[in-house]
Design an enzyme around this catalytic site. Structure first.
Site, short mmCIF file in Angstrom:
data_model
loop_
_atom_site.label_atom_id
_atom_site.label_comp_id
_atom_site.label_asym_id
_atom_site.label_seq_id
_atom_site.Cartn_x
_atom_site.Cartn_y
_atom_site.Cartn_z
N GLU A 114 -6.57 1.10 3.02
CA GLU A 114 -6.09 2.07 4.01
C GLU A 114 -7.26 2.83 4.63
OE1 GLU A 114 -3.12 4.39 1.98
OE2 GLU A 114 -2.20 2.56 1.21
N GLU A 134 0.23 -2.22 -4.52
CA GLU A 134 1.06 -1.13 -5.02
C GLU A 134 2.39 -1.59 -5.59
OE1 GLU A 134 -1.71 0.88 -2.03
OE2 GLU A 134 -0.73 -1.05 -2.27
#
Length: 261
Positions: A114, A134
């Site tokens: 990110e 994740e």
């Protein structure tokens, strides 16, 4: 600055900010994230700044994602606070008025991906690995994972986010996640070449260009075109275009004169 959660190095108008947690693949805990935000936001008003390089210390990882030890201690409120902090880390890069280059020197996972996506340009070593794992620890990918469809499209974004699988550097290049892949020994030279191109350009023009690109992201095409016209007007409020155009004309005339002999 060493012995801190991040290292900050300066060479004239070029600053490098690197996460300094190599023993744990430069994973991002509150200390690293907070120090990174402070370092980057502290540069925002620096008129001498031309380029920011973001990387991780060592040769194994760019950033290996959020610190699992912290994730394991979160409750709903603390989860909101922690993910908001990661968003602020990414936003600081997007809001910086100069280009940000991600120097991806190894694992680039989760929150680290990110952060990379929030950079303007992405140059990776051929040993780098990219992924959003994740879901494999019971969490969705959030915050600046929202930037990924704009980089690689919805299908490839879903592939990363639903599977948690990693991709190698060549695949990342083919997908458009990074713009350049080089052997690890050539990574610094590749970054330096891009930095040199940016620094050779007009500093005001580069800052206006980044501002305009950010505006384009949220605008329909017609509005984006009008914003560009307004941006050109602002550029001509300084002497930079006239001076640099004049220099280009003089170089062109000199080449023609040399060729005629």
């Amino acid at each position: 600055m060493t012995g801190a959660p991040v290292c900050v190095r300066r060479n004239g108008g070029v600053v490098t900010v690197s996460v300094d947690n190599p023993a744990r693949l430069n994973c991002l805990g509150t200390g690293q994230i907070t120090a990174f935000i402070e370092a980057v936001t502290g540069l925002a008003d620096d008129t001498e700044l031309r380029v920011l390089i973001v990387t991780g210390e060592g040769d194994r990882a760019f950033m290996g994602g959020a610190d699992l030890l912290e994730l394991g201690e979160l409750d709903p409120k603390r989860a909101r606070d922690f993910l908001t902090l990661i968003h602020r880390m990414c936003k600081a890069l997007r809001d910086l008025p100069v280009p940000v280059i991600a120097r991806v020197n190894g694992f680039c996972l989760g929150a680290g991906l990110e952060v990379m996506a929030a950079c303007d340009l992405h140059i990776a070593s051929d040993s780098a690995l990219f992924g959003m794992p994740e879901v494999r620890i019971g969490l969705p990918s959030v915050v600046e994972a929202a930037l990924l469809p704009g980089l690689i499209g919805w299908g490839r974004t879903k592939l990363l986010l639903y599977t948690g699988d990693t991709i190698d550097a060549r695949t990342a290049l083919a997908w458009g996640l990074v713009e350049e892949v080089v052997p690890a020994a050539e990574l610094d030279a590749a970054v330096d070449a891009r930095v040199a191109s940016i620094v050779a350009s007009g500093p005001k023009a580069i800052r206006l260009q980044k501002e305009l690109i950010r505006d384009w992201e949220a605008m329909p095409v017609g509005d984006a075109i009008e914003a560009g016209i307004r941006c050109i007007v602002r550029a001509f409020q300084s002497d930079e275009p006239r001076r640099m155009v004049g220099e280009a004309i003089r170089r062109l005339k000199a080449r023609k004169a040399g060729g005629s002999g």
